[in-house]
Design an enzyme around this catalytic site. Structure first.
Site, PDB file in Angstrom:
ATOM      1  N   CYS A 294      42.893  30.969  51.372  1.00 42.92           N
ATOM      2  CA  CYS A 294      42.503  32.267  52.082  1.00 42.92           C
ATOM      3  C   CYS A 294      42.759  31.946  53.787  1.00 42.92           C
ATOM      4  O   CYS A 294      43.513  32.547  54.016  1.00 42.92           O
ATOM      5  CB  CYS A 294      40.989  32.461  51.941  1.00 42.92           C
ATOM      6  SG  CYS A 294      40.958  33.129  50.322  1.00 42.92           S
TER       7      CYS A 294
HETATM    8  N1  NAD Z   1      40.260  31.698  45.928  1.00 47.89           N
HETATM    9  C1  NAD Z   1      39.475  32.036  46.705  1.00 47.89           C
HETATM   10  O1  NAD Z   1      38.514  31.465  47.169  1.00 47.89           O
HETATM   11  C2  NAD Z   1      39.657  33.499  47.111  1.00 47.89           C
HETATM   12  C3  NAD Z   1      38.448  34.384  47.796  1.00 47.89           C
HETATM   13  C4  NAD Z   1      38.773  35.296  48.281  1.00 47.89           C
HETATM   14  C5  NAD Z   1      39.825  36.130  48.133  1.00 47.89           C
HETATM   15  N2  NAD Z   1      40.789  35.480  47.154  1.00 47.89           N
HETATM   16  C6  NAD Z   1      41.786  36.200  47.077  1.00 47.89           C
HETATM   17  O2  NAD Z   1      42.049  36.669  45.771  1.00 47.89           O
HETATM   18  C7  NAD Z   1      43.377  36.901  45.247  1.00 47.89           C
HETATM   19  C8  NAD Z   1      43.221  35.978  44.076  1.00 47.89           C
HETATM   20  O3  NAD Z   1      43.024  34.427  44.386  1.00 47.89           O
HETATM   21  P1  NAD Z   1      42.800  33.344  43.198  1.00 47.89           P
HETATM   22  O4  NAD Z   1      42.239  32.539  44.123  1.00 47.89           O
HETATM   23  O5  NAD Z   1      41.890  34.168  42.070  1.00 47.89           O
HETATM   24  O6  NAD Z   1      44.302  33.122  42.677  1.00 47.89           O
HETATM   25  P2  NAD Z   1      44.513  32.433  41.460  1.00 47.89           P
HETATM   26  O7  NAD Z   1      45.938  31.962  41.819  1.00 47.89           O
HETATM   27  O8  NAD Z   1      43.544  31.438  41.266  1.00 47.89           O
HETATM   28  O9  NAD Z   1      44.712  33.637  40.589  1.00 47.89           O
HETATM   29  C9  NAD Z   1      45.452  34.370  40.305  1.00 47.89           C
HETATM   30  C10 NAD Z   1      45.755  34.513  38.824  1.00 47.89           C
HETATM   31  O10 NAD Z   1      46.817  36.101  38.707  1.00 47.89           O
HETATM   32  C11 NAD Z   1      47.823  35.707  37.772  1.00 47.89           C
HETATM   33  N3  NAD Z   1      48.916  36.523  38.001  1.00 47.89           N
HETATM   34  C12 NAD Z   1      49.951  36.251  38.762  1.00 47.89           C
HETATM   35  N4  NAD Z   1      50.775  37.589  38.664  1.00 47.89           N
HETATM   36  C13 NAD Z   1      50.347  38.342  37.746  1.00 47.89           C
HETATM   37  C14 NAD Z   1      50.629  39.469  37.554  1.00 47.89           C
HETATM   38  N5  NAD Z   1      51.584  40.138  37.928  1.00 47.89           N
HETATM   39  N6  NAD Z   1      49.770  39.992  36.478  1.00 47.89           N
HETATM   40  C15 NAD Z   1      48.965  39.368  35.969  1.00 47.89           C
HETATM   41  N7  NAD Z   1      48.698  38.125  36.469  1.00 47.89           N
HETATM   42  C16 NAD Z   1      49.201  37.600  37.229  1.00 47.89           C
HETATM   43  C17 NAD Z   1      48.048  34.002  37.835  1.00 47.89           C
HETATM   44  O11 NAD Z   1      48.637  33.697  37.051  1.00 47.89           O
HETATM   45  C18 NAD Z   1      46.510  33.705  38.147  1.00 47.89           C
HETATM   46  O12 NAD Z   1      46.169  33.256  36.995  1.00 47.89           O
HETATM   47  C19 NAD Z   1      44.278  36.259  46.550  1.00 47.89           C
HETATM   48  O13 NAD Z   1      44.763  37.484  47.194  1.00 47.89           O
HETATM   49  C20 NAD Z   1      43.359  35.760  47.234  1.00 47.89           C
HETATM   50  O14 NAD Z   1      43.670  35.730  48.775  1.00 47.89           O
HETATM   51  C21 NAD Z   1      40.789  34.326  46.966  1.00 47.89           C
END
Ligand code: NAD
Length: 453
Positions: A294
């Site tokens: 992030c």
């Molecule tokens: N991790 C954090 O602390 C956090 C906090 C706030 C916001 N975010 C935001 O949330 C979003 C997700 O982050 P995250 O940390 O959960 O990511 P992550 O990588 O842990 O999870 C994303 C998931 O999406 C899956 N994926 C990818 N392409 C896909 C598709 N086309 N269809 C279905 N699944 C698919 C991946 O396999 C993975 O399991 C990002 O935009 C991130 O910036 C993350």
């Protein structure tokens, strides 16, 4: 004008709801009664806790992920996300409240879909929208009347209206009438014991007022507090303000650390004393550099977008530059600490404590430890590491396995990069030869062998 039964046309219109009214009422009723079939696309750090929260609230939840491995683990009740214990996940899976699939055909049977896919940067620091686009292509192929779609992935302001809406509108269905589209920023803070998905206030903005209301109603079923805002762009910008605020303030703390280092002032003592001011000051701390999915990334989504509007996001660029210098600064600090101890960095054994990007989690994405290890390796050091949450590390041409924390005693220099709660700091101070502490993890310890940032 009256019809045969003597009712006016006006009365008939008011009594028989339009299709749009019906769609709104049916979906709202399904949500209120928890009969709505909830879907979450992307089951990572954000999506899995969200899916669990809605399953807890009594909904039937289907998670969709492209990773077969994650799908199998969820269906086996085996969590891979630190904030979701398997003991919480397994009973929901056993009860049939939560299941996972990699088959996007499941979308056809869902009433709501939350998109929680990654939004990384390209090498050029431009937004990589490919995951959002891929997920939306699938959703567009299965969009049906009475569906609520909410984008949660962090992205630049305008994404929901300019990228997602046109893809979904190709179906011929109308937003705010036949289907509902919102943006709701995700604010989870992995590893935070006090704030998790359910009790972090949720901001939501829709493409139309009906969309916002549907999004508000949806989240209100499972989360403690929902804050509706007037548009998707406001909701998108809220997240970027929050993360830019952190990034810039950490950049200021890091610059303070660089200045204090030059002037031989203890930056940690300065910040702690400043934090006693009961108003107008909020402490941020320096460190080895930014990490995670992030803070180092999201502000560049904003600067990319503002460039198109002719405005340069100068605070973001500057903080990005300062924060980006920190691994180099730490490598220099390690080198000079070794030199002061009469050793060259080349050939020295350097042990890194903690490689996750922050305390008590297993996520190494963008972790400054990775840059630091490579920098030290390139200077000829022999680098080892300990991290109770990260058993293996694959870097640019360097494959490492975690060593027991006691290995630190054999190193010429130990660098504390991530201040995990599990580390035994008194034992470390006792046994290590030289310690560079980039997190003030050894606050209160006094020893000649400790070098602080
Ligand atoms: N991790 C954090 O602390 C956090 C906090 C706030 C916001 N975010 C935001 O949330 C979003 C997700 O982050 P995250 O940390 O959960 O990511 P992550 O990588 O842990 O999870 C994303 C998931 O999406 C899956 N994926 C990818 N392409 C896909 C598709 N086309 N269809 C279905 N699944 C698919 C991946 O396999 C993975 O399991 C990002 O935009 C991130 O910036 C993350």
């Amino acid at each position: 004008m009256a019809n045969r039964t003597g009712e006016s046309k006006m009365t008939i219109t008011a009594e028989i709801p339009t299709t749009a009214d019906t769609t709104v009422k049916i979906l709202a009723e399904k949500i209120r009664s928890r009969r709505a079939r909830v879907g979450v696309v992307g089951l990572g750090y954000v999506g899995l806790p969200l899916a669990v929260e809605f399953a807890h609230a009594g909904f039937s939840v289907t998670g969709i992920d492209v990773s077969e491995r994650k799908v199998q683990r969820i269906n086996a009740g085996d969590s891979y996300v630190g904030d979701v214990p398997s003991a919480t996940l397994a009973p929901l899976v056993e009860a049939g409240a939560l299941s996972a699939t990699s088959d996007f055909a499941a979308l056809a049977g869902l009433d709501t879909v939350n998109i929680c896919v990654p939004t990384p940067l390209r090498k050029t620091k431009d937004p990589d929208m490919s995951f959002i686009v891929a997920a939306c292509e699938q959703i567009a192929g299965h969009l049906h009347a009475g569906m609520l779609v909410i984008l949660e992935s962090t992205t630049y302001p305008g994404t929901t209206d300019e990228v997602v809406l046109p893809m979904l509108s190709k179906s011929g269905l109308s937003v705010g009438v036949d289907f509902f589209l919102c943006f709701s920023p995700e604010r989870v803070d992995p590893g935070n014991p006090n704030f998790q998905t359910a009790n972090i206030p949720k901001v939501v903005g829709g493409c139309t007022p009906a969309c916002t209301e549907m999004g508000r109603l949806f989240y209100a079923q499972a989360l403690e507090r929902v804050i509706p805002v007037s548009s998707t762009q406001v909701a998108e910008m809220v997240k970027l303000l929050e993360n830019t605020f952190r990034m810039i303030n950490i950049g200021l703390a890091n610059e303070m650390a660089l200045m204090c280092d030059r002037m031989r002032i203890d930056v940690w003592e300065v910040i702690d004393a400043a934090a006693t001011k009961p108003f107008g000051f909020m402490p941020f701390y320096p460190g080895p550099g930014l990490g995670g999915h992030c803070i180092p990334i999201d502000p560049f989504y904003l600067s990319w977008k503002t460039k198109q509007a002719g405005i340069e996001a100068r605070f973001i660029e500057l903080a990005g530059y300062i924060n980006g210098q920190m691994p180099q600064f730490v490598a220099d600090k390690v080198q000079s600490a070794l030199n002061d101890a009469g050793r060259p960095v080349k050939g020295s054994r350097i042990h890194v404590m903690g490689v996750a990007y922050k305390r008590d989690i297993d996520d190494v994405r963008e972790s400054p430890a990775l840059d630091l290890i490579l920098l030290l390796d390139r200077r000829g050091a022999v680098v080892t590491y300990s991290d109770p949450h990260v058993p293996e590390l694959k870097l640019d041409g360097l494959d490492l396995s975690a060593s027991p924390e006691e290995t630190a005693a054999e190193a010429d220099c130990v660098v504390i990069v991530t201040d995990h709660g599990a580390f035994n700091y008194p034992a470390l101070v006792d046994r290590a030869r030289l310690i560079v502490d980039t997190r003030n993890a050894l606050k209160g310890f006094r020893s000649e062998k400790i070098v602080r940032l």
